[in-house]
Design a protein around this motif. Structure first.
Motif, PDB file in Angstrom:
ATOM      1  N   GLY A 431       0.800  -1.363   0.059  1.00  0.00           N
ATOM      2  CA  GLY A 431       0.037  -0.158   0.062  1.00  0.00           C
ATOM      3  C   GLY A 431       0.931   1.366   0.067  1.00  0.00           C
ATOM      4  N   HIS A 432       2.164   0.992   0.418  1.00  0.00           N
ATOM      5  CA  HIS A 432       3.046   2.245   0.360  1.00  0.00           C
ATOM      6  C   HIS A 432       3.848   2.344  -0.950  1.00  0.00           C
ATOM      7  CE1 HIS A 432       2.068   3.708   4.511  1.00  0.00           C
ATOM      8  NE2 HIS A 432       2.275   2.167   4.817  1.00  0.00           N
ATOM      9  N   SER A 433       4.090   3.571  -1.398  1.00  0.00           N
ATOM     10  CA  SER A 433       4.935   3.726  -2.622  1.00  0.00           C
ATOM     11  C   SER A 433       6.498   4.114  -2.235  1.00  0.00           C
ATOM     12  CB  SER A 433       4.369   4.768  -3.470  1.00  0.00           C
ATOM     13  OG  SER A 433       4.286   6.032  -2.657  1.00  0.00           O
ATOM     14  N   GLU A 434       6.663   4.381  -1.124  1.00  0.00           N
ATOM     15  CA  GLU A 434       8.164   4.382  -0.499  1.00  0.00           C
ATOM     16  C   GLU A 434       8.410   3.511   0.472  1.00  0.00           C
ATOM     17  OE1 GLU A 434      10.146   6.233  -2.164  1.00  0.00           O
ATOM     18  OE2 GLU A 434       8.939   7.332  -3.332  1.00  0.00           O
ATOM     19  N   ARG A 435       9.659   3.544   0.849  1.00  0.00           N
ATOM     20  CA  ARG A 435       9.932   2.579   2.100  1.00  0.00           C
ATOM     21  C   ARG A 435       9.284   2.808   3.285  1.00  0.00           C
ATOM     22  NH1 ARG A 435      16.358   3.707   3.031  1.00  0.00           N
ATOM     23  NH2 ARG A 435      15.764   5.788   3.277  1.00  0.00           N
ATOM     24  N   VAL A 436       8.841   1.554   3.885  1.00  0.00           N
ATOM     25  CA  VAL A 436       8.135   1.263   5.080  1.00  0.00           C
ATOM     26  C   VAL A 436       9.135   1.694   6.152  1.00  0.00           C
ATOM     27  CG1 VAL A 436       6.154   0.286   6.383  1.00  0.00           C
ATOM     28  CG2 VAL A 436       6.392   0.017   3.961  1.00  0.00           C
ATOM     29  N   LEU A 437       9.328   2.731   6.863  1.00  0.00           N
ATOM     30  CA  LEU A 437      10.311   2.724   7.780  1.00  0.00           C
ATOM     31  C   LEU A 437       9.786   2.748   9.033  1.00  0.00           C
ATOM     32  CD1 LEU A 437      12.513   5.538   6.113  1.00  0.00           C
ATOM     33  CD2 LEU A 437      13.177   3.201   6.269  1.00  0.00           C
ATOM     34  N   TYR A 438       8.549   2.920   9.352  1.00  0.00           N
ATOM     35  CA  TYR A 438       7.974   3.117  10.700  1.00  0.00           C
ATOM     36  C   TYR A 438       7.010   2.073  10.734  1.00  0.00           C
ATOM     37  CZ  TYR A 438      10.301   7.311   9.659  1.00  0.00           C
ATOM     38  OH  TYR A 438      11.506   8.340   9.202  1.00  0.00           O
ATOM     39  N   LEU A 439       6.974   1.432  12.190  1.00  0.00           N
ATOM     40  CA  LEU A 439       5.965   0.336  12.329  1.00  0.00           C
ATOM     41  C   LEU A 439       5.866   0.209  13.904  1.00  0.00           C
ATOM     42  CD1 LEU A 439       4.492  -2.281  11.996  1.00  0.00           C
ATOM     43  CD2 LEU A 439       6.685  -3.403  12.554  1.00  0.00           C
ATOM     44  N   ALA A 441       2.180  -0.643  16.944  1.00  0.00           N
ATOM     45  CA  ALA A 441       0.996  -1.633  17.220  1.00  0.00           C
ATOM     46  C   ALA A 441      -0.013  -0.600  18.253  1.00  0.00           C
ATOM     47  CB  ALA A 441       1.484  -2.909  17.650  1.00  0.00           C
ATOM     48  N   SER A 442      -1.077  -1.203  18.101  1.00  0.00           N
ATOM     49  CA  SER A 442      -2.187  -0.564  19.179  1.00  0.00           C
ATOM     50  C   SER A 442      -1.777  -1.157  20.481  1.00  0.00           C
ATOM     51  CB  SER A 442      -3.414  -0.802  18.599  1.00  0.00           C
ATOM     52  OG  SER A 442      -3.744  -2.083  18.358  1.00  0.00           O
ATOM     53  N   PRO A 443      -2.570  -0.726  21.535  1.00  0.00           N
ATOM     54  CA  PRO A 443      -2.459  -1.148  22.822  1.00  0.00           C
ATOM     55  C   PRO A 443      -3.070  -2.498  22.792  1.00  0.00           C
ATOM     56  CG  PRO A 443      -3.076   0.957  22.884  1.00  0.00           C
ATOM     57  CD  PRO A 443      -3.184   0.508  21.453  1.00  0.00           C
ATOM     58  N   ASP A 444      -3.851  -2.973  22.158  1.00  0.00           N
ATOM     59  CA  ASP A 444      -4.516  -4.338  22.226  1.00  0.00           C
ATOM     60  C   ASP A 444      -3.970  -5.481  21.044  1.00  0.00           C
ATOM     61  OD1 ASP A 444      -5.337  -3.269  19.744  1.00  0.00           O
ATOM     62  OD2 ASP A 444      -7.603  -4.023  20.138  1.00  0.00           O
ATOM     63  N   GLU A 445      -2.824  -4.913  20.543  1.00  0.00           N
ATOM     64  CA  GLU A 445      -2.033  -5.627  19.588  1.00  0.00           C
ATOM     65  C   GLU A 445      -2.597  -6.217  18.434  1.00  0.00           C
ATOM     66  OE1 GLU A 445       1.263  -6.536  19.922  1.00  0.00           O
ATOM     67  OE2 GLU A 445       1.575  -4.944  21.846  1.00  0.00           O
ATOM     68  N   SER A 446      -3.927  -5.566  18.263  1.00  0.00           N
ATOM     69  CA  SER A 446      -4.811  -6.238  16.946  1.00  0.00           C
ATOM     70  C   SER A 446      -4.389  -5.288  15.931  1.00  0.00           C
ATOM     71  CB  SER A 446      -6.182  -6.114  17.455  1.00  0.00           C
ATOM     72  OG  SER A 446      -6.511  -4.867  17.342  1.00  0.00           O
ATOM     73  N   THR A 447      -4.002  -4.036  15.873  1.00  0.00           N
ATOM     74  CA  THR A 447      -3.868  -3.227  14.562  1.00  0.00           C
ATOM     75  C   THR A 447      -2.230  -2.889  14.444  1.00  0.00           C
ATOM     76  OG1 THR A 447      -6.377  -2.706  14.920  1.00  0.00           O
ATOM     77  CG2 THR A 447      -4.597  -1.102  13.326  1.00  0.00           C
ATOM     78  N   ILE A 448      -1.794  -2.766  13.527  1.00  0.00           N
ATOM     79  CA  ILE A 448      -0.500  -2.356  13.450  1.00  0.00           C
ATOM     80  C   ILE A 448      -0.466  -0.975  12.615  1.00  0.00           C
ATOM     81  CG2 ILE A 448       0.808  -4.484  13.375  1.00  0.00           C
ATOM     82  CD1 ILE A 448       0.836  -4.235  10.242  1.00  0.00           C
ATOM     83  N   LEU A 449       0.279  -0.041  12.813  1.00  0.00           N
ATOM     84  CA  LEU A 449       0.669   1.192  12.155  1.00  0.00           C
ATOM     85  C   LEU A 449       1.762   1.404  11.470  1.00  0.00           C
ATOM     86  CD1 LEU A 449      -0.644   4.249  11.719  1.00  0.00           C
ATOM     87  CD2 LEU A 449       0.553   4.731  14.045  1.00  0.00           C
ATOM     88  N   THR A 450       1.726   1.620  10.241  1.00  0.00           N
ATOM     89  CA  THR A 450       3.128   2.020   9.561  1.00  0.00           C
ATOM     90  C   THR A 450       3.246   3.357   8.958  1.00  0.00           C
ATOM     91  OG1 THR A 450       1.697   1.174   7.435  1.00  0.00           O
ATOM     92  CG2 THR A 450       2.975  -0.571   8.805  1.00  0.00           C
ATOM     93  N   GLY A 451       4.355   3.777   8.660  1.00  0.00           N
ATOM     94  CA  GLY A 451       4.589   4.898   8.305  1.00  0.00           C
ATOM     95  C   GLY A 451       5.664   4.922   7.221  1.00  0.00           C
ATOM     96  N   SER A 452       5.794   5.856   5.941  1.00  0.00           N
ATOM     97  CA  SER A 452       6.461   5.663   5.063  1.00  0.00           C
ATOM     98  C   SER A 452       6.958   7.060   4.539  1.00  0.00           C
ATOM     99  CB  SER A 452       5.682   5.004   3.582  1.00  0.00           C
ATOM    100  OG  SER A 452       6.294   5.038   2.764  1.00  0.00           O
ATOM    101  N   GLY A 453       7.848   6.818   3.970  1.00  0.00           N
ATOM    102  CA  GLY A 453       8.426   8.161   3.069  1.00  0.00           C
ATOM    103  C   GLY A 453       7.495   8.931   1.977  1.00  0.00           C
ATOM    104  N   ASP A 454       6.303   8.071   1.897  1.00  0.00           N
ATOM    105  CA  ASP A 454       5.338   8.785   0.876  1.00  0.00           C
ATOM    106  C   ASP A 454       4.326   9.727   1.664  1.00  0.00           C
ATOM    107  OD1 ASP A 454       3.961   6.964   2.549  1.00  0.00           O
ATOM    108  OD2 ASP A 454       3.255   5.597   0.772  1.00  0.00           O
TER     109      ASP A 454
END
Length: 481
Positions: A431-439, A441-454
């Motif tokens: 889903g990201h067009s640039e490097r996925v450098l950041y990762l 997770a939510s407090p309940d560990e069910s959802t992850i959050l990713t950040g990218s250079g895009d």
């Protein structure tokens, strides 16, 4: 005494024997309580002690006298009470058996058939009734144990993050236990509330300020109360969420702080470009406890294990150190090092301890390496190695299920989900067009959050929302009261 049991009639032939039942006054023999065999002659062969007429008595075995075998065809069977007439047996087989006729119906049976068995008198029923319908296809044991869960290929939410740096040596995204996301954008730190979807600007840049602070690493402590913020010039600040104020500042490094990791709510470690690792405690007046020296280049990643006993660090020198923090000498850094890993061929920024298995560490190499390696710090051995064909930027083990998430950069920029310990790829998210450098997770560990250079933040729902009932009951039993 033996002559008393013999017959008084001397004219009886030796081949005709009589069966007589002993009287109640006499004590019955335990070995033969039913009948006593009598003989006309004074011979031990038919004495009460030798009831079986087909067994040779011991008295004859000792003597040399020849004994003729008696004619048993004319003898009566010693089991006379088991005799069944032939005509009766034939009648049993030839006669058609009729069912029993019940004259009166039992009240208990009537209630049982109506309320429990649900038997209809007008309809014939059978226990082993043949069903013409095909039975449903039974699930295999593997399907019952590991049911396939659906993972959405699209993110459940997307946020714009203008100014998010595409820098391999920064770690400026973390989702805290307070459900606040800390993110560094354009030399400013923002807090995003997942509950209210509101944004709060923690630090503000000033255009007229010459030496503007650029934060390069952010990390909440275990309870989500204190945020540690490392800057480009080596300064570290602590911000208290409940007090809404800064509580301390540290100036022990001369270069940027690339990575921060909390062991608990009070102790944390951070790595710097000056090749050092600092161990700090917020309960100490100066915060600093001691330093670790081992890397020859910038420290790209640090992470504590779940037991707070070991610290793993990865550097730009392509090496990984495992530090034992209990029982060491602060004046000899080599005593803290329990193992040095040299199998990677590029910088190691991605590090993750497995919370479900003690001593299991996953490491990811940079663009010249592109592998994920699994190590055991208990045996100091490499367990597995997987070629990802892409730069490994971040790693994270799930606390709910034994799986590993990896984010990648050059050249595929994907998110992968791995099954541990087989390291079989379960799913791949693109889903990201640039490097996925950041990762994170939510407090309940069910959802992850990713950040990218895009310059986008994306939320992915990939894990179950709750722990299974068996696991939750086990945790309740293990709770310390």
């Amino acid at each position: 005494m033996q002559q008393e049991s013999y017959s008084q009639d001397a004219n009886i032939s030796p081949n005709n024997y009589q069966l007589s039942t002993p009287t109640k006054e006499k004590k019955q023999n335990k070995t033969n309580q039913s009948t006593t065999i009598q003989s006309p002659n004074n011979n031990d062969f038919y004495s009460p002690k030798n009831v079986n007429p087909w067994k040779t008595p011991k008295s004859l075995l000792k003597s040399n006298q020849k004994q003729t075998t008696p004619d048993h065809s004319q003898q009566a069977s010693p089991y006379g009470d088991r005799y069944i007439p032939l005509n009766v047996s034939r009648n049993l087989f030839n006669k058609q058996i009729q069912p029993f006729e019940i004259e009166e119906e039992n009240a208990y049976e009537e209630l049982l058939s109506e309320n429990v068995l649900e038997i209809d008198e007008n309809k014939h029923s059978s226990i082993l009734n043949f069903n013409k319908q095909k039975p449903e296809k039974l699930q295999t044991n593997k399907q019952l144990e590991n049911p396939k869960r659906k993972i959405d290929t699209l993110p459940i939410k997307v946020l714009d993050a203008p100014g998010l740096d595409d820098d391999f040596y920064q770690d400026i995204l973390h989702w805290g236990k307070n459900n606040l996301i800390a993110i560094g954008l354009q030399r400013s730190v923002y807090l995003y509330s997942v509950d209210t979807s509101k944004v709060f600007q923690l630090t503000q840049r000033f255009n007229n300020q010459v030496n503007q602070i650029q934060y390069t690493s952010l990390q909440w402590n275990a309870n989500g109360q204190i945020l540690a913020m490392g800057s480009y010039d080596g300064q570290l600040k602590l911000w208290d969420y409940n007090k809404n104020a800064y509580t301390g500042t540290m100036n022990m490094s001369s270069k940027r702080i690339s990575t921060i990791s909390w062991a608990n709510s009070n102790i944390f470690a951070y790595g710097s470009k000056d090749k050092t690792i600092h161990i700090c405690d917020i309960r100490v007046p100066t915060y600093s406890v001691f330093q670790l020296h081992g890397h020859t280049q910038e420290v790209c990643g640090v992470t504590f294990d779940g037991n707070e006993l070991q610290l793993a660090s990865g550097g730009n020198d392509n090496r990984v150190f495992i530090w034992q923090l209990r029982g060491g000498n602060t004046y000899a850094d080599s005593q803290y090092v329990s193992w040095e890993i040299k199998s990677h061929k590029a910088a190691i920024r991605a590090l993750a301890w497995n919370p479900n298995s003690s001593g299991i560490l996953a490491t990811g190499g940079g663009n010249q390496d592109k592998t994920i390696k699994i190590h055991s710090s208990l045996t100091n051995t490499e367990i597995n190695s997987v070629n990802c064909d892409s730069q490994v930027c971040k790693l994270r083990f799930s606390k709910i299920i034994n799986e590993l998430v990896s984010t990648h950069g050059y050249e595929k920029n994907q998110i992968c989900l791995w099954q541990y310990p087989t390291m079989k790829k379960i799913h791949q998210l693109e889903g990201h067009s640039e490097r996925v450098l950041y990762l994170s997770a939510s407090p309940d560990e069910s959802t992850i959050l990713t950040g990218s250079g895009d310059e986008t933040l994306k939320f992915w729902k990939i894990f179950p929302s709750q722990i299974s009932n068996n696991m939750s009951s086990l945790l309740t039993m293990c709770e310390i009261r």
